[in-house]
Design a protein around this motif. Structure first.
Motif, mmCIF file in Angstrom:
data_model
loop_
_atom_site.group_PDB
_atom_site.id
_atom_site.type_symbol
_atom_site.label_atom_id
_atom_site.label_comp_id
_atom_site.label_asym_id
_atom_site.label_seq_id
_atom_site.Cartn_x
_atom_site.Cartn_y
_atom_site.Cartn_z
ATOM 1 N N GLY A 148 86.633 16.447 24.867
ATOM 2 C CA GLY A 148 85.514 17.536 25.584
ATOM 3 C C GLY A 148 85.218 18.391 24.375
ATOM 4 N N PHE A 149 85.702 19.489 23.530
ATOM 5 C CA PHE A 149 84.741 19.655 22.550
ATOM 6 C C PHE A 149 83.189 18.795 22.117
ATOM 7 C CE2 PHE A 149 89.078 22.594 21.487
ATOM 8 C CZ PHE A 149 88.668 23.260 22.908
ATOM 9 N N ASN A 150 83.564 17.957 21.649
ATOM 10 C CA ASN A 150 82.172 17.077 21.286
ATOM 11 C C ASN A 150 81.241 16.764 22.472
ATOM 12 O OD1 ASN A 150 84.073 17.212 18.817
ATOM 13 N ND2 ASN A 150 84.337 15.315 18.919
ATOM 14 N N SER A 151 81.937 16.518 23.587
ATOM 15 C CA SER A 151 81.282 16.530 24.849
ATOM 16 C C SER A 151 80.315 17.805 25.276
ATOM 17 C CB SER A 151 81.943 16.147 26.196
ATOM 18 O OG SER A 151 82.631 14.810 25.487
ATOM 19 N N VAL A 152 80.737 18.804 25.000
ATOM 20 C CA VAL A 152 79.915 20.263 25.083
ATOM 21 C C VAL A 152 78.231 19.739 24.877
ATOM 22 C CG1 VAL A 152 79.028 22.419 25.439
ATOM 23 C CG2 VAL A 152 81.249 21.486 25.352
ATOM 24 N N ASP A 153 77.176 19.956 25.857
ATOM 25 C CA ASP A 153 76.050 20.159 25.924
ATOM 26 C C ASP A 153 75.267 21.038 23.947
ATOM 27 O OD1 ASP A 153 72.790 20.196 25.617
ATOM 28 O OD2 ASP A 153 72.930 19.895 27.795
ATOM 29 N N HIS A 154 74.966 20.211 23.389
ATOM 30 C CA HIS A 154 74.797 21.450 22.109
ATOM 31 C C HIS A 154 73.498 22.309 22.399
ATOM 32 C CE1 HIS A 154 77.095 19.020 19.954
ATOM 33 N NE2 HIS A 154 76.893 17.359 20.067
ATOM 34 N N ASN A 155 72.198 21.573 23.064
ATOM 35 C CA ASN A 155 71.032 22.737 23.525
ATOM 36 C C ASN A 155 72.003 24.217 24.074
ATOM 37 O OD1 ASN A 155 69.160 21.214 23.051
ATOM 38 N ND2 ASN A 155 69.725 19.590 25.200
#
Length: 268
Positions: A148-155
């Motif tokens: 879940g943390f790694n799937s957060v929108d980087h933008n």
């Protein structure tokens, strides 16, 4: 009421009625087989005898169930705290993730049935059973929360940093809410696994002549050929697992129903 509403209502009824019908049919077949072949109760008790044993031995079985439930929920709580906490640390420090995540995988793939006897040697019985429940429940929480943390929108993360948010603020106000669906999915899986870990450890303790949980009653009943009590305890364990799963599913729906796509109910 339009056609879509009628179809939706029919589908909900079928999802409720069909499992109940399958259960009733299975019990009826079980009853007929025991009667037709005159199977003795120490080989396969009939459903009526199992229900009677469940009622007559309720006090003993319920006390054992409480012991198992306490271990299960303690193991689940430890798994949630340690899994989410370690996932936060992994997200804040890639070096820590690269160093420790492989060992979390090793902990997951090692059969708990092989680990339980060793834990019973080196730890007090209660601590060993709790450790088994934690071991099997820990990894789903860690893996799902990390995903879940790694799937957060980087933008979005970059936008938070652009406005001067600290790493802690990005974690608290962006990543934790965004990872909540995956986290809750991991917790839902961990609930059943925690029960399995507690049962495996209790069976190992029971084979050593110690224990008081529901799995110990199963082992004890097997040694004494009290098969009706064994079936009654198994039914209690199955019901407990189902209740845990639906309770955690209800918690997930309650937390997500107002904003997440997986829980929002749409008309039509």
């Amino acid at each position: 009421m339009n056609a879509a509403d009628r179809a939706s209502r029919t589908e909900r009824r079928l999802r409720l009625v069909l499992p109940i019908a399958a259960l009733v049919l299975g019990i009826a077949i079980w009853h007929r087989v025991v009667q037709a072949y005159d199977i003795p109760s120490y080989v396969l008790p009939g459903p009526a005898l199992v229900a009677q044993t469940l009622v007559s031995d309720w006090a003993l079985l319920f006390d054992s169930l409480r012991v198992t439930l306490v271990i299960t929920f303690e193991g689940l709580l430890l798994a949630v705290v340690s899994g989410v906490g370690l996932a936060v640390l992994f997200n804040l420090s890639r070096i820590l993730e690269y160093a420790l995540y492989p060992y979390a995988v090793i902990l997951q793939v090692t059969p708990v049935l092989a680990v339980a006897p060793l834990l019973l040697i080196y730890l007090p019985q209660d601590a060993a059973v709790l450790a088994c429940a934690w071991i099997v429940a820990f990894f789903p929480v860690l893996a799902n929360t990390t995903l879940g943390f790694n799937s957060v929108d980087h933008n979005l993360a970059d936008l938070y940093r652009l406005y001067g948010a600290s790493r802690g603020q990005v974690m608290l106000y962006l990543k934790l809410p965004a990872a909540l669906p995956q986290m809750l999915g991991g917790i839902r899986i961990a609930g059943g696994l925690s029960l399995i870990g507690a049962v495996v450890a209790e069976l190992a303790a029971g084979s050593a002549g110690a224990g008081s949980g529901l799995a110990y009653r199963i082992a004890e009943s097997g040694y004494r050929l009290n098969i009706p009590r064994m079936f009654a305890a198994l039914i209690l364990l199955s019901i407990t697992g189902i209740v845990i799963f639906f309770a955690l599913s209800a918690l997930s729906h309650l937390l997500l129903r107002r904003w997440h796509e997986s829980a929002v109910r749409r008309d039509g």
